[in-house]
Design a protein around this motif. Sequence first.
Motif, PDB file in Angstrom:
ATOM      1  N   TYR A  75      51.912  17.894  23.171  1.00 12.38           N
ATOM      2  CA  TYR A  75      51.197  18.243  21.938  1.00 12.38           C
ATOM      3  C   TYR A  75      51.518  19.695  21.588  1.00 12.38           C
ATOM      4  O   TYR A  75      51.378  20.589  22.437  1.00 12.38           O
ATOM      5  N   GLY A  76      51.956  19.949  20.354  1.00 14.18           N
ATOM      6  CA  GLY A  76      52.322  21.304  19.939  1.00 14.18           C
ATOM      7  C   GLY A  76      51.509  21.751  18.754  1.00 14.18           C
ATOM      8  O   GLY A  76      51.769  21.337  17.631  1.00 14.18           O
ATOM      9  N   PRO A  77      50.501  22.585  18.981  1.00 18.05           N
ATOM     10  CA  PRO A  77      49.697  23.097  17.869  1.00 18.05           C
ATOM     11  C   PRO A  77      50.308  24.364  17.275  1.00 18.05           C
ATOM     12  O   PRO A  77      51.143  25.016  17.924  1.00 18.05           O
ATOM     13  N   THR A  78      49.893  24.725  16.063  1.00 19.73           N
ATOM     14  CA  THR A  78      50.333  25.990  15.476  1.00 19.73           C
ATOM     15  C   THR A  78      49.164  26.969  15.377  1.00 19.73           C
ATOM     16  O   THR A  78      49.324  28.069  14.883  1.00 19.73           O
ATOM     17  N   ASP A  79      48.005  26.538  15.796  1.00 21.83           N
ATOM     18  CA  ASP A  79      46.798  27.344  15.647  1.00 21.83           C
ATOM     19  C   ASP A  79      45.833  27.011  16.782  1.00 21.83           C
ATOM     20  O   ASP A  79      46.010  26.009  17.466  1.00 21.83           O
ATOM     21  N   GLY A  80      44.786  27.837  16.941  1.00 19.79           N
ATOM     22  CA  GLY A  80      43.734  27.508  17.909  1.00 19.79           C
ATOM     23  C   GLY A  80      43.859  28.306  19.188  1.00 19.79           C
ATOM     24  O   GLY A  80      44.735  28.028  20.013  1.00 19.79           O
ATOM     25  N   LEU A  81      42.953  29.299  19.367  1.00 20.63           N
ATOM     26  CA  LEU A  81      43.008  30.159  20.556  1.00 20.63           C
ATOM     27  C   LEU A  81      42.901  29.370  21.856  1.00 20.63           C
ATOM     28  O   LEU A  81      43.468  29.746  22.871  1.00 20.63           O
ATOM     29  N   GLN A  82      42.144  28.232  21.830  1.00 17.39           N
ATOM     30  CA  GLN A  82      41.948  27.458  23.062  1.00 17.39           C
ATOM     31  C   GLN A  82      43.291  26.984  23.632  1.00 17.39           C
ATOM     32  O   GLN A  82      43.414  26.773  24.845  1.00 17.39           O
ATOM     33  N   ASN A  83      44.299  26.888  22.769  1.00 13.41           N
ATOM     34  CA  ASN A  83      45.601  26.409  23.244  1.00 13.41           C
ATOM     35  C   ASN A  83      46.328  27.426  24.124  1.00 13.41           C
ATOM     36  O   ASN A  83      47.222  27.064  24.877  1.00 13.41           O
ATOM     37  N   ILE A  84      45.929  28.704  24.022  1.00 12.27           N
ATOM     38  CA  ILE A  84      46.509  29.724  24.904  1.00 12.27           C
ATOM     39  C   ILE A  84      46.133  29.399  26.350  1.00 12.27           C
ATOM     40  O   ILE A  84      46.905  29.633  27.279  1.00 12.27           O
ATOM     41  N   VAL A  85      44.940  28.836  26.549  1.00 14.50           N
ATOM     42  CA  VAL A  85      44.489  28.457  27.888  1.00 14.50           C
ATOM     43  C   VAL A  85      45.035  27.070  28.248  1.00 14.50           C
ATOM     44  O   VAL A  85      45.491  26.832  29.371  1.00 14.50           O
ATOM     45  N   LEU A  86      44.980  26.154  27.274  1.00 16.92           N
ATOM     46  CA  LEU A  86      45.387  24.772  27.563  1.00 16.92           C
ATOM     47  C   LEU A  86      46.864  24.652  27.940  1.00 16.92           C
ATOM     48  O   LEU A  86      47.227  23.820  28.772  1.00 16.92           O
ATOM     49  N   ALA A  87      47.716  25.476  27.337  1.00 19.39           N
ATOM     50  CA  ALA A  87      49.164  25.340  27.591  1.00 19.39           C
ATOM     51  C   ALA A  87      49.500  25.555  29.074  1.00 19.39           C
ATOM     52  O   ALA A  87      50.079  24.659  29.711  1.00 19.39           O
ATOM     53  N   SER A 132      43.660  18.484  17.667  1.00 19.50           N
ATOM     54  CA  SER A 132      43.393  19.082  18.982  1.00 19.50           C
ATOM     55  C   SER A 132      44.080  18.206  20.024  1.00 19.50           C
ATOM     56  O   SER A 132      44.406  17.040  19.753  1.00 19.50           O
ATOM     57  N   PHE A 133      44.270  18.781  21.220  1.00 19.59           N
ATOM     58  CA  PHE A 133      44.913  18.030  22.301  1.00 19.59           C
ATOM     59  C   PHE A 133      44.070  16.793  22.620  1.00 19.59           C
ATOM     60  O   PHE A 133      44.609  15.686  22.773  1.00 19.59           O
ATOM     61  N   SER A 134      42.751  16.963  22.681  1.00 12.93           N
ATOM     62  CA  SER A 134      41.906  15.816  23.064  1.00 12.93           C
ATOM     63  C   SER A 134      42.025  14.691  22.033  1.00 12.93           C
ATOM     64  O   SER A 134      42.062  13.521  22.379  1.00 12.93           O
ATOM     65  N   ARG A 135      42.140  15.049  20.752  1.00 12.69           N
ATOM     66  CA  ARG A 135      42.252  14.010  19.721  1.00 12.69           C
ATOM     67  C   ARG A 135      43.615  13.300  19.785  1.00 12.69           C
ATOM     68  O   ARG A 135      43.722  12.124  19.450  1.00 12.69           O
ATOM     69  N   GLY A 146      51.653  15.653  33.698  1.00 14.51           N
ATOM     70  CA  GLY A 146      51.300  14.593  32.750  1.00 14.51           C
ATOM     71  C   GLY A 146      51.402  15.112  31.326  1.00 14.51           C
ATOM     72  O   GLY A 146      52.246  15.957  31.011  1.00 14.51           O
ATOM     73  N   LYS A 147      50.511  14.607  30.448  1.00 11.93           N
ATOM     74  CA  LYS A 147      50.537  15.056  29.049  1.00 11.93           C
ATOM     75  C   LYS A 147      50.177  16.534  28.993  1.00 11.93           C
ATOM     76  O   LYS A 147      49.314  16.995  29.731  1.00 11.93           O
ATOM     77  N   ARG A 148      50.885  17.268  28.114  1.00 11.34           N
ATOM     78  CA  ARG A 148      50.640  18.722  28.145  1.00 11.34           C
ATOM     79  C   ARG A 148      50.742  19.354  26.765  1.00 11.34           C
ATOM     80  O   ARG A 148      51.221  18.723  25.805  1.00 11.34           O
ATOM     81  N   VAL A 149      50.302  20.620  26.704  1.00 14.68           N
ATOM     82  CA  VAL A 149      50.307  21.398  25.463  1.00 14.68           C
ATOM     83  C   VAL A 149      51.391  22.471  25.551  1.00 14.68           C
ATOM     84  O   VAL A 149      51.546  23.110  26.592  1.00 14.68           O
ATOM     85  N   ILE A 150      52.158  22.628  24.459  1.00 17.12           N
ATOM     86  CA  ILE A 150      53.095  23.756  24.359  1.00 17.12           C
ATOM     87  C   ILE A 150      52.617  24.633  23.211  1.00 17.12           C
ATOM     88  O   ILE A 150      52.393  24.139  22.104  1.00 17.12           O
ATOM     89  N   PHE A 151      52.424  25.917  23.459  1.00 16.57           N
ATOM     90  CA  PHE A 151      51.934  26.818  22.410  1.00 16.57           C
ATOM     91  C   PHE A 151      52.711  28.138  22.513  1.00 16.57           C
ATOM     92  O   PHE A 151      52.352  29.016  23.289  1.00 16.57           O
ATOM     93  N   PRO A 152      53.819  28.263  21.751  1.00 13.58           N
ATOM     94  CA  PRO A 152      54.676  29.442  21.903  1.00 13.58           C
ATOM     95  C   PRO A 152      54.023  30.702  21.312  1.00 13.58           C
ATOM     96  O   PRO A 152      54.070  30.934  20.107  1.00 13.58           O
ATOM     97  N   ILE A 153      53.394  31.466  22.167  1.00 10.55           N
ATOM     98  CA  ILE A 153      52.717  32.705  21.763  1.00 10.55           C
ATOM     99  C   ILE A 153      53.147  33.822  22.706  1.00 10.55           C
ATOM    100  O   ILE A 153      53.156  33.608  23.924  1.00 10.55           O
ATOM    101  N   PRO A 154      53.498  35.021  22.252  1.00 14.33           N
ATOM    102  CA  PRO A 154      53.650  35.363  20.840  1.00 14.33           C
ATOM    103  C   PRO A 154      54.934  34.743  20.288  1.00 14.33           C
ATOM    104  O   PRO A 154      55.895  34.532  21.041  1.00 14.33           O
TER     105      PRO A 154
END
Length: 347
Positions: free
Chosen positions: A243-255, A229-232, A263-271
């Motif tokens: 941070y680039g996850p391949t799963d986890g609905l929460q990342n749609i919001v976090l990105a 997870s991003f927090s971890r 600062g530090k950020r999430v990239i989640f290429p969806i769709p």
Amino acid sequence: MRAVVYDRYGPPDVQRLADVERPVPKEDEVRVKIHATTVTRSDCAVREANRRSGLAAALLSRVISGLRRPRQRILGTELAGEVNAVGAAVREFTVGDHVFGASAWRFGAHAEFICMREAAALAHKPAGMTFEEAAAVCDGALLALMFLRPADVRKGRTILVYGASGSIGTAGVQLAKHFEADVTAVCNTKNLELVKSLGADRVIDYTQEDFTKNGETYDVIFDAVGMLSFSRCRGSLKPGGIYGPTDGLQNIVLAPLTSRIGGKRVIFPIPPRYTKNDVRFLKDLIEAGRYRAVIDRCYPLEEVVEATRYVETKQKTGNVVLTINGSRVREGRDSNPRRSFKGPLPA
Ligand SMILES: NC(=O)c1ccc[n+]([C@@H]2O[C@H](COP(=O)([O-])OP(=O)(O)OC[C@H]3O[C@@H](n4cnc5c(N)ncnc54)[C@H](OP(=O)(O)O)[C@@H]3O)[C@@H](O)[C@H]2O)c1
């Protein structure tokens, strides 16, 4: 034609072989006689309507795939085979061409034939590659590229690939090395040697060491198995790290949220987007000897349920291939006949 179909969401044995109508190509489509395909985690997730990922994911999955029952009865997201018919407007392919590619979210590759648009993620098969190997190239590699490109993975940047032995992970390590990044890979003891052989600069055995506690930091952390997870990962990211996850609905919001905050950020290429240009890019890499598909096991199409059960252990190394109407392993340079058998492949 013969195809593996499923008429209701559920466990692997909802899949069965059936005779279905052979598809007819439209003007801008080619029909491919499929020689090999794979069982992917996407197949498994859609087949069970994402029931293990929480209520929101399960609902979303049914909205996309069919509320009560699947609209697309045939799974299978990638393939390799031979062009068998072309529509009148098709210019790039002719009958007899050997091709590989991804049908992606349209599925349909667990069958003897599939129709795909000429413009879809389809290209000529790399020279000297077997159909089995070519079938296992696209899904993991295209998903990895979708993350590595926007994460600006390049020379002078450090990346940690978590879950480096899976389909996306084995691709992520090789592609990050191709982009000349400094790669640390994380996997289980049994896969250390394999992951090193893919080019990782260093490998961490997650059964021995927790990378989040060793004080090292990275420009990019690619969670190729969607288990972090991003927090971890925050503490292991450099300032401005990604941070680039391949799963986890929460990342749609976090990105979008983290990119707005800075600062530090999430990239989640969806769709996910699967393109012909990327398939061609992979063909060139393979022909230059800079990329290979890692294959764990091969099963005949008839054993799709057994193959699926194995994929669902989440312990596969690389990819699990299905061969259709007998293996085509003798075609091409790397014609190791042992690859036509079900079961673990020799190293
Ligand atoms: N975003 C998308 O569009 C999209 C599309 C397809 C798939 N996915 C998701 O992407 C993820 C990966 O898919 P995949 O096909 O690459 O997976 P996969 O091939 O099934 O991953 C299997 C690998 O995961 C490793 N693994 C298992 N438990 C682990 C742990 N606790 N820590 C580290 N590694 C572990 C195993 O390695 P060891 O034996 O070494 O533990 C195994 O080699 C899945 O969550 C899938 O749902 C996302």
